[in-house]
Design an enzyme around this catalytic site. Structure first.
Site, PDB file in Angstrom:
ATOM      1  N   HIS A  88       5.334  53.509  72.981  1.00  0.00           N
ATOM      2  CA  HIS A  88       4.160  53.964  72.221  1.00  0.00           C
ATOM      3  C   HIS A  88       3.608  52.855  71.322  1.00  0.00           C
ATOM      4  O   HIS A  88       4.328  52.339  70.473  1.00  0.00           O
ATOM      5  CB  HIS A  88       4.574  55.160  71.354  1.00  0.00           C
ATOM      6  CG  HIS A  88       3.428  55.831  70.671  1.00  0.00           C
ATOM      7  ND1 HIS A  88       3.433  56.079  69.319  1.00  0.00           N
ATOM      8  CD2 HIS A  88       2.250  56.294  71.148  1.00  0.00           C
ATOM      9  CE1 HIS A  88       2.308  56.687  68.994  1.00  0.00           C
ATOM     10  NE2 HIS A  88       1.564  56.829  70.080  1.00  0.00           N
ATOM     11  N   ARG A  89       2.349  52.532  71.553  1.00  0.00           N
ATOM     12  CA  ARG A  89       1.681  51.426  70.829  1.00  0.00           C
ATOM     13  C   ARG A  89       2.558  50.154  70.924  1.00  0.00           C
ATOM     14  O   ARG A  89       2.635  49.370  69.974  1.00  0.00           O
ATOM     15  CB  ARG A  89       1.386  51.784  69.369  1.00  0.00           C
ATOM     16  CG  ARG A  89       0.619  53.102  69.195  1.00  0.00           C
ATOM     17  CD  ARG A  89       0.240  53.411  67.761  1.00  0.00           C
ATOM     18  NE  ARG A  89      -0.016  54.849  67.591  1.00  0.00           N
ATOM     19  CZ  ARG A  89      -0.206  55.485  66.464  1.00  0.00           C
ATOM     20  NH1 ARG A  89      -0.220  54.792  65.326  1.00  0.00           N
ATOM     21  NH2 ARG A  89      -0.410  56.781  66.404  1.00  0.00           N
ATOM     22  N   GLU A 123       1.925  52.142  76.085  1.00  0.00           N
ATOM     23  CA  GLU A 123       0.743  52.924  75.716  1.00  0.00           C
ATOM     24  C   GLU A 123       0.020  52.148  74.640  1.00  0.00           C
ATOM     25  O   GLU A 123       0.658  51.534  73.770  1.00  0.00           O
ATOM     26  CB  GLU A 123       1.185  54.288  75.192  1.00  0.00           C
ATOM     27  CG  GLU A 123       0.064  55.277  74.911  1.00  0.00           C
ATOM     28  CD  GLU A 123      -0.485  55.285  73.490  1.00  0.00           C
ATOM     29  OE1 GLU A 123      -1.449  56.021  73.230  1.00  0.00           O
ATOM     30  OE2 GLU A 123       0.027  54.531  72.619  1.00  0.00           O
ATOM     31  N   ASP A 133      -4.111  51.936  72.353  1.00  0.00           N
ATOM     32  CA  ASP A 133      -5.374  52.612  72.000  1.00  0.00           C
ATOM     33  C   ASP A 133      -6.497  51.587  71.998  1.00  0.00           C
ATOM     34  O   ASP A 133      -6.304  50.464  71.497  1.00  0.00           O
ATOM     35  CB  ASP A 133      -5.268  53.204  70.592  1.00  0.00           C
ATOM     36  CG  ASP A 133      -4.024  54.051  70.422  1.00  0.00           C
ATOM     37  OD1 ASP A 133      -4.028  55.194  70.856  1.00  0.00           O
ATOM     38  OD2 ASP A 133      -3.014  53.524  69.866  1.00  0.00           O
ATOM     39  N   HIS A 144      -5.391  51.489  66.746  1.00  0.00           N
ATOM     40  CA  HIS A 144      -5.303  52.949  66.752  1.00  0.00           C
ATOM     41  C   HIS A 144      -6.399  53.627  65.938  1.00  0.00           C
ATOM     42  O   HIS A 144      -7.114  54.502  66.425  1.00  0.00           O
ATOM     43  CB  HIS A 144      -3.930  53.409  66.239  1.00  0.00           C
ATOM     44  CG  HIS A 144      -3.804  54.899  66.226  1.00  0.00           C
ATOM     45  ND1 HIS A 144      -4.154  55.679  65.135  1.00  0.00           N
ATOM     46  CD2 HIS A 144      -3.410  55.788  67.194  1.00  0.00           C
ATOM     47  CE1 HIS A 144      -3.969  56.955  65.426  1.00  0.00           C
ATOM     48  NE2 HIS A 144      -3.517  57.053  66.672  1.00  0.00           N
ATOM     49  N   GLU A 203      -5.266  54.446  76.207  1.00  0.00           N
ATOM     50  CA  GLU A 203      -5.900  55.633  75.619  1.00  0.00           C
ATOM     51  C   GLU A 203      -7.310  55.283  75.157  1.00  0.00           C
ATOM     52  O   GLU A 203      -7.493  54.373  74.339  1.00  0.00           O
ATOM     53  CB  GLU A 203      -5.084  56.185  74.444  1.00  0.00           C
ATOM     54  CG  GLU A 203      -5.755  57.455  73.915  1.00  0.00           C
ATOM     55  CD  GLU A 203      -5.173  58.020  72.632  1.00  0.00           C
ATOM     56  OE1 GLU A 203      -4.000  57.748  72.300  1.00  0.00           O
ATOM     57  OE2 GLU A 203      -5.934  58.736  71.949  1.00  0.00           O
ATOM     58  N   LYS A 241      -9.576  55.769  72.856  1.00  0.00           N
ATOM     59  CA  LYS A 241      -9.582  56.356  71.502  1.00  0.00           C
ATOM     60  C   LYS A 241     -11.000  56.351  70.947  1.00  0.00           C
ATOM     61  O   LYS A 241     -11.478  57.358  70.445  1.00  0.00           O
ATOM     62  CB  LYS A 241      -8.640  55.533  70.600  1.00  0.00           C
ATOM     63  CG  LYS A 241      -8.494  56.052  69.194  1.00  0.00           C
ATOM     64  CD  LYS A 241      -7.772  57.376  69.152  1.00  0.00           C
ATOM     65  CE  LYS A 241      -6.260  57.213  69.136  1.00  0.00           C
ATOM     66  NZ  LYS A 241      -5.593  58.549  69.111  1.00  0.00           N
ATOM     67  N   ASP A 300       8.179  55.741  70.328  1.00  0.00           N
ATOM     68  CA  ASP A 300       8.201  54.530  69.510  1.00  0.00           C
ATOM     69  C   ASP A 300       9.485  53.734  69.769  1.00  0.00           C
ATOM     70  O   ASP A 300       9.576  52.547  69.449  1.00  0.00           O
ATOM     71  CB  ASP A 300       8.171  54.891  68.016  1.00  0.00           C
ATOM     72  CG  ASP A 300       6.885  55.566  67.577  1.00  0.00           C
ATOM     73  OD1 ASP A 300       5.884  55.493  68.303  1.00  0.00           O
ATOM     74  OD2 ASP A 300       6.896  56.183  66.480  1.00  0.00           O
TER      75      ASP A 300
HETATM   76  O1  G3P Z   1      -0.989  58.774  73.949  1.00  0.00           O
HETATM   77  C1  G3P Z   1      -0.085  59.486  73.174  1.00  0.00           C
HETATM   78  C2  G3P Z   1      -0.351  59.330  71.712  1.00  0.00           C
HETATM   79  O2  G3P Z   1      -0.526  57.969  71.434  1.00  0.00           O
HETATM   80  C3  G3P Z   1      -1.548  60.110  71.237  1.00  0.00           C
HETATM   81  O3  G3P Z   1      -1.671  60.161  69.845  1.00  0.00           O
HETATM   82  O4  G3P Z   1      -2.502  59.446  67.648  1.00  0.00           O
HETATM   83  O5  G3P Z   1      -0.570  58.278  68.657  1.00  0.00           O
HETATM   84  O6  G3P Z   1      -2.862  57.964  69.596  1.00  0.00           O
HETATM   85  P1  G3P Z   1      -1.912  58.901  68.911  1.00  0.00           P
HETATM   86 CA    CA Z   2      -2.409  56.600  71.421  1.00  0.00          CA
END
Ligand code: G3P
Ligand code: CA
Length: 225
Positions: A6-7, A33, A35, A48, A100, A102, A220
């Site tokens: 994540h990120r 992943e 954004d 993000h 993503e 965003k 994470d």
């Molecule tokens: O893609 C999953 C997650 O990243 C979505 O929420 O706020 O972390 O971008 P957020």
């Molecule tokens: Ca995300």
């Protein structure tokens, strides 16, 4: 079970930075992943928030600054905001990428970049998953490029995500892990959808979600999966 950082590897490094994605690679993720937003000069940047305050020494809306202006800012005193192209070059096909959408109006430029990497740099469409919470970006992306796997993000309703996925011919749903039940996961599977859930960090929660018929976990701490 796909391990999706994540990120990058947000639990170990500053989110959405080159360092974070490098760390995710070192942790042997299947995918990262990230954004994206479009900045004022038109480039896709990996960030993000819609505003600069939480993560940088700047202030204001990300979309109102040019890339040159954004590159002068510091994240946590040392990192620069990366572009999507910088991350693709860093990753260099060593793992897949969940982009993503965003920010607004991100579908078209993301589709264009992926098309370029597939046509000219030996990437495959299957190296990517495009996800979004936003109806408009999902709709736009599905019309632009049906070759690239698409995922409907939700933090509210798996049922609605399935409806949208059918409408947009998406391949995946990405529900928040608190929404998962045996029934809704099985229903998604009956509809031919894959499920990646987020953002699952505690080992107890990771073990819990593995009981459902899911395909991937966004964390994470991807090494915990
Ligand atoms: O893609 C999953 C997650 O990243 C979505 O929420 O706020 O972390 O971008 P957020
Ligand atoms: Ca995300």
């Amino acid at each position: 079970m796909q391990k999706i950082g994540h990120r990058g590897a947000k639990g170990y490094s500053i989110e959405n930075t080159l360092e974070s994605f490098q760390k995710a690679i070192e942790l042997n993720v299947d995918a990262i992943e990230l954004d994206v937003h479009v900045c004022k000069s038109g480039e896709l940047i990996v960030f993000h928030d819609f505003t600069l305050e939480r993560l940088t020494n700047g202030e204001g809306e990300v979309a109102k600054f040019t890339l040159e202006q954004l590159k002068k800012l510091k994240i946590s005193g040392k990192h620069k905001i990366p572009t999507l192209i910088e991350i693709l070059e860093l990753i260099d096909k060593r793992c897949n990428i969940n982009i993503e959408l965003k920010g607004h109006n991100t579908a078209k430029p993301v589709s264009k970049i992926i098309e370029d990497y597939v046509q000219n740099k030996n990437w495959k469409y299957s190296n990517f998953i495009i996800s979004s919470f936003q109806y408009e970006e999902l709709s736009h992306f599905s019309q632009l490029n049906s070759n690239i796997p698409l995922a409907v993000l939700t933090q509210a309703s798996v049922e609605q995500a399935i409806e949208w996925a059918i409408e947009f011919k998406a391949t995946h749903i990405h529900p928040h892990f608190s929404l998962l039940t045996t029934d809704n996961c099985n229903f998604a599977k009956e509809k031919g959808l894959k499920i990646n859930t987020w953002t699952v960090n505690d080992t107890i929660d990771i073990e819990h979600v593995k009981k459902f018929s899911i395909d991937g976990i966004i964390s994470d701490f991807p090494d915990r999966i």
